[in-house]
Design a protein around this motif. Structure first.
Motif, PDB file in Angstrom:
ATOM      1  N   GLY A 164       0.680  -1.264   0.000  1.00 30.69           N
ATOM      2  CA  GLY A 164      -0.118   0.012  -0.045  1.00 30.69           C
ATOM      3  C   GLY A 164       0.920   1.204   0.075  1.00 30.69           C
ATOM      4  O   GLY A 164       2.048   1.102  -0.108  1.00 30.69           O
TER       5      GLY A 164
ATOM      6  N   ARG B 298      -1.605   2.752  -8.000  1.00 33.10           N
ATOM      7  CA  ARG B 298      -1.829   3.530  -6.574  1.00 33.10           C
ATOM      8  C   ARG B 298      -1.315   4.901  -6.446  1.00 33.10           C
ATOM      9  O   ARG B 298      -2.113   5.722  -6.111  1.00 33.10           O
ATOM     10  CB  ARG B 298      -1.361   2.439  -5.621  1.00 33.10           C
ATOM     11  CG  ARG B 298      -1.337   2.841  -4.103  1.00 33.10           C
ATOM     12  CD  ARG B 298      -1.068   1.999  -3.144  1.00 33.10           C
ATOM     13  NE  ARG B 298       0.171   1.562  -3.278  1.00 33.10           N
ATOM     14  CZ  ARG B 298       0.971   0.499  -3.640  1.00 33.10           C
ATOM     15  NH1 ARG B 298       0.113  -0.459  -3.993  1.00 33.10           N
ATOM     16  NH2 ARG B 298       2.223   0.399  -3.742  1.00 33.10           N
TER      17      ARG B 298
ATOM     18  N   THR C 153      -5.580  -3.616  -9.496  1.00 33.58           N
ATOM     19  CA  THR C 153      -5.557  -4.172  -8.099  1.00 33.58           C
ATOM     20  C   THR C 153      -5.150  -5.547  -8.757  1.00 33.58           C
ATOM     21  O   THR C 153      -5.732  -6.242  -9.586  1.00 33.58           O
ATOM     22  CB  THR C 153      -6.599  -4.347  -7.342  1.00 33.58           C
ATOM     23  OG1 THR C 153      -6.981  -3.156  -6.907  1.00 33.58           O
ATOM     24  CG2 THR C 153      -6.432  -5.138  -5.965  1.00 33.58           C
TER      25      THR C 153
ATOM     26  N   GLY D 202      -9.280  -4.050  -2.317  1.00 30.76           N
ATOM     27  CA  GLY D 202      -8.204  -3.313  -3.094  1.00 30.76           C
ATOM     28  C   GLY D 202      -8.838  -2.773  -4.169  1.00 30.76           C
ATOM     29  O   GLY D 202      -8.536  -1.625  -4.542  1.00 30.76           O
TER      30      GLY D 202
ATOM     31  N   PRO E  26      -4.490  -0.738   0.064  1.00 30.32           N
ATOM     32  CA  PRO E  26      -3.667  -1.631  -0.534  1.00 30.32           C
ATOM     33  C   PRO E  26      -4.142  -2.186  -2.005  1.00 30.32           C
ATOM     34  O   PRO E  26      -5.408  -2.178  -2.164  1.00 30.32           O
ATOM     35  CB  PRO E  26      -4.238  -2.666   0.642  1.00 30.32           C
ATOM     36  CG  PRO E  26      -5.380  -2.271   1.185  1.00 30.32           C
ATOM     37  CD  PRO E  26      -5.491  -0.580   1.191  1.00 30.32           C
ATOM     38  N   ASN E  27      -3.435  -2.327  -2.962  1.00 33.97           N
ATOM     39  CA  ASN E  27      -4.113  -2.972  -4.015  1.00 33.97           C
ATOM     40  C   ASN E  27      -3.045  -4.263  -4.670  1.00 33.97           C
ATOM     41  O   ASN E  27      -3.130  -4.544  -5.623  1.00 33.97           O
ATOM     42  CB  ASN E  27      -4.201  -1.668  -5.187  1.00 33.97           C
ATOM     43  CG  ASN E  27      -2.783  -1.236  -5.523  1.00 33.97           C
ATOM     44  OD1 ASN E  27      -1.879  -1.116  -4.797  1.00 33.97           O
ATOM     45  ND2 ASN E  27      -2.813  -0.721  -6.851  1.00 33.97           N
TER      46      ASN E  27
END
Length: 402
Positions: free
Chosen positions: A226, A372, A306, A283, A256-257
């Protein structure tokens, strides 16, 4: 630029009728350690015969009042006439409960702990529009041609001089364990590499708003990537706190992904895939919320931002998946969260395949980080340009000058 209204429902919010009451949330959390709440079983569109389902059936049978026994019928002693009428009437024994003081014999088999991530959990996910890969289901698929190409890029850290035959043999030796914790300590760091990406693991996502009504268990991935909390604008963190902030622990990565779930020799690969699906949906929701932050209408572009991986040490099997969000299929419906397999490798077959698989994991982590960071930068920029934000800053400045 439209002003941000914090009261406006988010694109990922479930419809009002799908939101659990506070009482339901409390019951779901209290019972998740032993078995799911009764509401979980009542709401399933199909119940699979699993150890947890049988446990719930036993609980319900135990809770039923004992039936009032019928008086046994009196029969003639004439055996021939007695048998012609069907024999002894045993209807008074129907549904008669087992004596509550019955003791298990010493020969009773030991009850094996049942995983929460069984077929009924998978059914529960599908009932809430969270789908595992299935060739039997028509599902929207993201365009993964470029993703597969990026996953296949060679890594200098896995060249012949950096990861030679002796390094491969070392991985094989460390892989021979029945302990998932040992796999996480000794094997996964070799696979994921030493990239400076914020990561954490084995922390329950207790701060996330439930995707399924809070009747099961909190997501708790073995490993996830993340962003640092400070990289996300404070306004964005506050507005999306139950979408991008997984726990209340300080300094745990947010948004988070990328997720990884590992199993040891005796672990269940199907359980790992269900876990990855569940975590990946969280995610995908986080990325979609950042992508559409402060927008009037959500955009569903069909792309995956993700990724997740599962690793089964017993088979050396590494699977990589992509997760994306699809628009609701009906008005006021929920978005759909779809899991699609991207690549698969057998890390224990030979060094070349092992290098390809480990490279794909490291490339997936890098790609997830790029998605992200891009969405966080865009959300931060929109937050700082918001009329509400500007007005608040000007009021604060005026107050200081006064």
């Amino acid at each position: 630029m439209a002003s941000r209204n914090r009261k406006r429902p988010r694109a990922d919010d479930p419809p009002q009728e799908h939101r659990p009451s506070k009482k339901l949330r409390a019951e779901g959390r209290a019972q998740s350690s032993s078995n799911f709440a009764p509401e979980f079983w009542d709401n399933l569109s199909k119940v699979w015969l699993t150890p947890r389902a049988l446990r719930e059936l036993d609980r319900r049978n135990d809770a039923r009042p004992a039936p009032k026994p019928l008086a046994p019928a009196v029969h003639t002693a004439d055996l021939a006439r007695f048998t012609r009428r069907g024999g002894l009437d045993l209807r008074h024994l129907r549904e008669y409960p087992e004596p509550r003081d019955a003791k298990a014999t010493t020969m009773s088999p030991k009850v094996k702990k049942a995983s929460a991530y069984d077929k009924n959990f998978e059914q529960h996910l599908a009932d809430h529009d969270i789908y595992l890969p299935s060739p039997n289901r028509q599902a929207p698929r993201p365009n993964l041609d470029n993703t597969r190409l990026l996953f296949s890029a060679r890594r200098p850290s896995l060249s012949d001089s950096c990861f030679d035959d002796s390094a491969f043999e070392d991985l094989l030796q460390k892989n021979e364990t029945e302990s998932e914790g040992t796999v996480m300590r000794n094997v996964i760091p070799i696979i994921t590499g030493n990239a400076s990406i914020p990561n954490e693991g084995s922390l329950p996502f207790t701060n996330f708003e439930s995707l399924t009504g809070d009747l099961t268990v909190n997501a708790a991935p073995d490993f996830f990537d993340g962003a640092l909390p400070g990289d996300v604008d404070k306004s964005v963190r506050e507005d999306l706190r139950q979408i991008i902030i997984p726990t209340t622990h300080a300094n745990v990565p947010v948004a988070p992904n990328f997720f990884l779930e590992a199993k040891a020799l005796t672990g269940n690969a199907a359980v790992a895939r269900r876990q990855a699906c569940y975590y990946g949906a969280h995610g995908a929701r986080a990325m979609h919320a950042l992508q559409n932050y402060d927008e009037e209408e959500p955009v569903y572009d069909g792309n995956a931002y993700t990724y997740s991986a599962t690793y089964h040490a017993g088979m050396g099997a590494l699977q990589l998946y992509a997760h994306h969000v699809a628009a609701p299929t009906e008005p006021e419906g929920r978005p759909g969260y779809h899991m699609t397999q991207v690549k698969a490798y057998s890390l224990t077959s030979d060094r070349e395949t092992c290098v390809q698989g480990m490279g794909a994991v490291r490339n997936a982590r890098d790609l997830a980080q790029r998605h992200r960071d891009e969405f966080i930068r865009s959300a931060n920029a929109r937050a700082r340009q918001s009329p509400n934000r500007t007005s608040s800053a000007q009021e604060a400045k005026s107050g200081q000058e006064a």
